[in-house]
Design a protein around this motif. Structure first.
Motif: not given
Length: 313
Positions: A299-301, A306-310
């Motif tokens: 899941k990307a935000e 500044h993009r982070k993934y979970w």
């Protein structure tokens, strides 16, 4: 019916990932290997008891919850190796895969074992553990307004655990004694209405939560990259023409990306960035890392740097 199946624990998976990525010369390598051996032996003992159930003529309906984990109202954890529910009773089992001569002193709540080499080791009192679980289960039954007798026992999964006289009167037996105990309890307790059993078993299942094990992971000292599952000892796979290939044994690993992502989850955590992904996967190119990240269940935000993934469970 098995509502909750037994699976290798996260502790086992973490230790396996550590063992694959720690150099054999690392000071923690022998300790991790020994600890993993104990965890696997514990799982093997639990599976030995699971197999015994298959040979028994059990009351119907019945439900199993293996390796049940939850947290009580005070924030303390409960881990029960097996919960068995039938119309006659609810059984909580603590399974031990212990060898040697076992001794118990109830006045001191002290369990010890003497190994074949003559070493005496102290162990956690399993009966106090069970009594704590029983007290929690009784409160839950009262809260759910469901009346069902609770029985509990410690089961030795190996015949190489020798019980001494101090265990007289304690709820403990070898796995082969499971048949006679189930029969005795079934005859002892009158059955409740069967239609009330499944709702309570389902309620228990809804309370199950995988409890995270806090383990010290020497991450900086581990070998990075997508490692070969066959060669071991940190042998890296090479990415070429959209394939991960081992230059040593020739393996083409089609699951390499997801397998290494699981290592990341276990050893680092559920959150990652392009940079942390490149560091763990040993990839130099940010563009290649971005393309590979798009192939993973994440899941990307955020945007750009500044993009982070979970990691999606």
């Amino acid at each position: 019916m098995i509502l909750l199946a037994r699976q290798p624990s996260d502790s086992q998976k973490i230790l396996e990932a550590m063992l694959q990525r720690l150099p054999q010369t690392h000071k923690e390598y022998a300790y991790v290997r020994e600890r993993l051996g104990r965890v696997k032996a514990g799982l093997a003992g639990e599976q030995r008891v699971d197999a015994e159930w298959l040979e028994l003529d059990l009351p119907t309906p019945h439900y199993f919850l293996h390796d049940f984990q939850t947290m009580n109202d005070f924030g303390s954890t409960h881990q029960m190796d097996t919960i068995f529910l039938c119309p006659h009773f609810l059984l909580i089992l603590e399974i031990k895969n212990i060898t040697g001569i076992l001794s118990y002193d109830a006045s001191y709540a002290q369990l010890t074992r003497t190994t074949i080499e003559g070493t005496v080791e102290g162990m956690v009192d399993p009966f106090l553990q069970l009594e704590r679980h029983v007290a929690w289960m009784k409160k839950l039954l009262q809260r759910e307004r469901f009346h069902l007798p609770i029985v509990h026992a410690v089961v030795l999964a190996t015949r190489n655990g020798i019980l001494t006289k101090g265990f007289e009167g304690q709820p403990i037996f070898h796995v082969t004694g499971l048949r006679s105990c189930i029969q005795r309890w079934t005859e002892m307790y009158q059955p409740v209405k069967a239609e009330n059993l499944l709702p309570f078993a389902t309620r228990l299942l809804s309370m199950h939560t995988r409890l995270k094990k806090e383990m010290t992971v020497p991450f900086k000292e581990m070998m990075k990259g997508v490692v070969c599952p066959h060669c071991g000892n940190g042998q890296r796979l090479q990415y070429h023409y959209r394939k991960w290939t081992c230059p040593r044994c020739g393996l083409v690993d089609h699951n390499a990306l997801n397998r290494t992502l699981e290592d990341y989850r276990l050893l680092v955590g559920p959150q990652l960035t392009n940079r942390s992904f490149r560091e763990f996967f040993a990839i130099e190119s940010p563009n290649l890392a971005y393309k590979l990240l798009q192939q993973l269940p994440l899941k990307a935000e955020g945007e750009k740097k500044h993009r982070k993934y979970w990691i999606i469970d």
